[in-house]
Motif scaffolding. Structure first.
Motif, mmCIF file in Angstrom:
data_model
loop_
_atom_site.group_PDB
_atom_site.id
_atom_site.type_symbol
_atom_site.label_atom_id
_atom_site.label_comp_id
_atom_site.label_asym_id
_atom_site.label_seq_id
_atom_site.Cartn_x
_atom_site.Cartn_y
_atom_site.Cartn_z
ATOM 1 N N HIS A 165 -87.155 31.664 21.210
ATOM 2 C CA HIS A 165 -86.064 30.700 21.053
ATOM 3 C C HIS A 165 -85.227 30.738 22.324
ATOM 4 C CE1 HIS A 165 -82.034 29.685 18.810
ATOM 5 N NE2 HIS A 165 -82.456 28.692 19.576
ATOM 6 N N ARG A 166 -85.061 29.594 22.959
ATOM 7 C CA ARG A 166 -84.346 29.526 24.232
ATOM 8 C C ARG A 166 -83.042 28.750 24.082
ATOM 9 N NH1 ARG A 166 -88.638 30.552 27.910
ATOM 10 N NH2 ARG A 166 -87.114 30.585 29.608
ATOM 11 N N GLY A 167 -82.054 29.118 24.882
ATOM 12 C CA GLY A 167 -80.755 28.446 24.839
ATOM 13 C C GLY A 167 -79.865 28.970 25.939
ATOM 14 N N ARG A 168 -78.559 28.885 25.719
ATOM 15 C CA ARG A 168 -77.607 29.328 26.737
ATOM 16 C C ARG A 168 -76.936 30.632 26.303
ATOM 17 N NH1 ARG A 168 -74.790 24.155 29.683
ATOM 18 N NH2 ARG A 168 -76.674 22.865 29.823
ATOM 19 N N LYS A 169 -76.875 31.571 27.239
ATOM 20 C CA LYS A 169 -76.253 32.867 26.959
ATOM 21 C C LYS A 169 -75.817 33.468 28.276
ATOM 22 C CE LYS A 169 -78.980 36.279 25.937
ATOM 23 N NZ LYS A 169 -79.911 37.206 25.218
ATOM 24 N N GLY A 170 -74.560 33.827 28.354
ATOM 25 C CA GLY A 170 -74.051 34.410 29.592
ATOM 26 C C GLY A 170 -72.864 33.636 30.123
ATOM 27 N N LYS A 171 -72.841 33.398 31.435
ATOM 28 C CA LYS A 171 -71.744 32.702 32.089
ATOM 29 C C LYS A 171 -72.144 31.277 32.435
ATOM 30 C CE LYS A 171 -69.109 36.447 32.438
ATOM 31 N NZ LYS A 171 -67.785 36.583 31.780
ATOM 32 N N ASP A 172 -71.206 30.329 32.277
ATOM 33 C CA ASP A 172 -71.474 28.959 32.696
ATOM 34 C C ASP A 172 -71.115 28.796 34.165
ATOM 35 O OD1 ASP A 172 -68.720 28.797 32.861
ATOM 36 O OD2 ASP A 172 -68.493 27.544 31.061
ATOM 37 N N ARG A 173 -71.165 27.589 34.670
ATOM 38 C CA ARG A 173 -70.912 27.342 36.091
ATOM 39 C C ARG A 173 -69.485 27.710 36.494
ATOM 40 N NH1 ARG A 173 -74.554 24.065 38.728
ATOM 41 N NH2 ARG A 173 -72.928 23.163 40.048
ATOM 42 N N LYS A 174 -68.578 27.678 35.519
ATOM 43 C CA LYS A 174 -67.181 28.024 35.796
ATOM 44 C C LYS A 174 -66.911 29.518 35.653
ATOM 45 C CE LYS A 174 -65.483 23.526 34.207
ATOM 46 N NZ LYS A 174 -64.598 22.828 33.214
ATOM 47 N N GLY A 175 -67.917 30.261 35.209
ATOM 48 C CA GLY A 175 -67.746 31.690 35.017
ATOM 49 C C GLY A 175 -67.289 32.078 33.631
ATOM 50 N N ASP A 176 -67.198 31.096 32.735
ATOM 51 C CA ASP A 176 -66.774 31.370 31.361
ATOM 52 C C ASP A 176 -67.973 31.774 30.505
ATOM 53 O OD1 ASP A 176 -64.150 30.608 32.017
ATOM 54 O OD2 ASP A 176 -64.578 28.486 31.574
ATOM 55 N N ASP A 177 -67.727 32.596 29.482
ATOM 56 C CA ASP A 177 -68.786 32.989 28.561
ATOM 57 C C ASP A 177 -69.255 31.780 27.764
ATOM 58 O OD1 ASP A 177 -68.730 35.679 29.271
ATOM 59 O OD2 ASP A 177 -67.132 36.123 27.820
ATOM 60 N N GLU A 178 -70.569 31.690 27.543
ATOM 61 C CA GLU A 178 -71.100 30.606 26.728
ATOM 62 C C GLU A 178 -72.306 31.098 25.940
ATOM 63 O OE1 GLU A 178 -72.720 27.194 28.690
ATOM 64 O OE2 GLU A 178 -74.005 28.351 30.020
ATOM 65 N N TYR A 179 -72.478 30.511 24.776
ATOM 66 C CA TYR A 179 -73.650 30.799 23.944
ATOM 67 C C TYR A 179 -73.985 29.525 23.191
ATOM 68 C CZ TYR A 179 -76.765 32.862 20.493
ATOM 69 O OH TYR A 179 -77.859 33.144 19.718
ATOM 70 N N LYS A 180 -75.213 29.049 23.375
ATOM 71 C CA LYS A 180 -75.633 27.822 22.702
ATOM 72 C C LYS A 180 -77.052 28.007 22.211
ATOM 73 C CE LYS A 180 -75.367 22.793 23.097
ATOM 74 N NZ LYS A 180 -74.299 22.723 22.096
ATOM 75 N N GLU A 181 -77.208 27.993 20.888
ATOM 76 C CA GLU A 181 -78.526 28.208 20.310
ATOM 77 C C GLU A 181 -79.167 26.929 19.806
ATOM 78 O OE1 GLU A 181 -77.900 30.858 17.004
ATOM 79 O OE2 GLU A 181 -77.314 29.208 15.669
ATOM 80 N N SER A 182 -78.361 25.856 19.638
ATOM 81 C CA SER A 182 -78.900 24.604 19.106
ATOM 82 C C SER A 182 -78.131 23.424 19.675
ATOM 83 C CB SER A 182 -78.821 24.596 17.569
ATOM 84 O OG SER A 182 -77.465 24.662 17.139
ATOM 85 N N TYR A 183 -78.675 22.221 19.421
ATOM 86 C CA TYR A 183 -78.103 20.990 19.974
ATOM 87 C C TYR A 183 -77.947 19.984 18.838
ATOM 88 C CZ TYR A 183 -80.024 23.480 23.947
ATOM 89 O OH TYR A 183 -80.336 24.458 24.851
ATOM 90 N N ASN A 184 -76.789 19.349 18.782
ATOM 91 C CA ASN A 184 -76.454 18.450 17.681
ATOM 92 C C ASN A 184 -76.992 17.046 17.941
ATOM 93 O OD1 ASN A 184 -75.351 17.146 15.506
ATOM 94 N ND2 ASN A 184 -73.228 17.673 15.961
ATOM 95 N N THR A 185 -77.941 16.599 17.128
ATOM 96 C CA THR A 185 -78.548 15.286 17.344
ATOM 97 C C THR A 185 -77.612 14.141 16.987
ATOM 98 O OG1 THR A 185 -79.546 15.331 15.130
ATOM 99 C CG2 THR A 185 -80.869 16.186 16.942
ATOM 100 N N ILE A 186 -76.528 14.435 16.295
ATOM 101 C CA ILE A 186 -75.539 13.388 16.009
ATOM 102 C C ILE A 186 -74.795 13.010 17.284
ATOM 103 C CG2 ILE A 186 -73.391 12.876 14.764
ATOM 104 C CD1 ILE A 186 -74.353 14.640 12.507
ATOM 105 N N SER A 187 -74.655 13.981 18.171
ATOM 106 C CA SER A 187 -73.901 13.789 19.406
ATOM 107 C C SER A 187 -74.812 13.408 20.564
ATOM 108 C CB SER A 187 -73.128 15.068 19.749
ATOM 109 O OG SER A 187 -72.554 14.992 21.032
ATOM 110 N N ALA A 188 -74.754 12.157 20.972
ATOM 111 C CA ALA A 188 -75.542 11.715 22.123
ATOM 112 C C ALA A 188 -75.094 12.453 23.385
ATOM 113 C CB ALA A 188 -75.395 10.211 22.316
ATOM 114 N N ALA A 189 -73.812 12.789 23.441
ATOM 115 C CA ALA A 189 -73.283 13.502 24.607
ATOM 116 C C ALA A 189 -73.869 14.910 24.694
ATOM 117 C CB ALA A 189 -71.764 13.562 24.536
#
Length: 239
Positions: free
Chosen positions: A165-189
């Motif tokens: 299972h792949r996703g986001r874990k660690g630091k984002d481009r701004k250096g903030d902590d992030e964790y994303k395991e899924s993506y909401n299909t309701i949100s086109a954005a």
């Protein structure tokens, strides 16, 4: 004419692939692994064309549709336009939607509605199982969310060729902590801004690995030739 077409394809496809991958804005060359050795699609589950659907060996967008297939057609449209249409040209990419048995007709209707705006629907897969089996399969991924009373969720996940299972874990481009395991299909954005980038990253990751392996094989082949040449020279000198 055929030779010209082949040359054009050989010239255009690498450029198109590069443009797709290079436009990713993710902060890493590799998409983090959240969990490994996840469950495969149960063998007793069926598909619309009775073919066996598997996650192993494919980069998969895995979704749990539930019974409200028609009611959530907007989610399929978002996924189709924002994700599938961009990556359908990759043979190792697929969309697998898990659905309770009895919804085969609804799933077929959704594909029929998407086909006129997509043409190649071969990467769209629906699999059908019993509700209890679907719940067990979903639970095995140990996701933070859950399925609703219809055994569905609007979120989808990315599963790689090794069932990780792949996703986001660690630091984002701004250096903030992030964790994303899924993506909401309701949100086109959400699909356009984050999931598109993450799919680009994982496809690029596999392409880089493939290129590296090909280069290793080429080097091994070259070394073998050089070794044979040296052996022949040595043999001649000894004579």
């Amino acid at each position: 004419m055929k030779n010209k077409l082949v040359l054009i394809l050989l010239f255009v496809l690498p450029i198109a692939t590069y443009l797709i991958f290079s436009s990713a804005t993710h902060n890493s060359l590799f998409l983090p692994t959240l969990t490994k050795n996840n469950a495969e699609i149960p063998k007793n589950w069926t598909s619309l064309d009775n073919s066996k659907i598997a996650l192993k060996g494919k980069i998969t967008i895995l979704g749990f549709v539930g019974n409200n297939v028609i009611e959530n057609r907007g989610n399929f449209f978002n996924l189709n336009q924002k994700i599938y249409n961009k990556f359908k040209g990759f043979t190792d990419f697929q969309m697998v939607m898990v659905t309770p048995r009895g919804n085969e007709g609804k799933a077929d209707q959704i594909l029929s509605e998407l086909e006129p705006i997509t043409e190649n629907m071969s990467g769209w897969k629906f699999v059908f199982g019993e509700p209890a089996e679907i719940q067990e399969f979903y639970n095995s991924y140990k996701l933070a969310g859950g399925l609703d009373e219809n055994f569905g969720t609007s979120s989808v996940i990315i599963v790689d060729k090794e069932l990780s299972h792949r996703g986001r874990k660690g630091k984002d481009r701004k250096g903030d902590d992030e964790y994303k395991e899924s993506y909401n299909t309701i949100s086109a954005a959400d699909l356009h801004n984050q999931m598109t980038d993450d799919v680009k990253i994982i496809l690029r990751e596999y392409r880089l690995a493939l290129t590296k392996n090909n280069n290793k094989r080429k080097d091994a082949f070259r070394d073998k030739i050089e070794e044979n040449i040296e052996k022949n020279k040595k043999s001649k000198n000894e004579q």
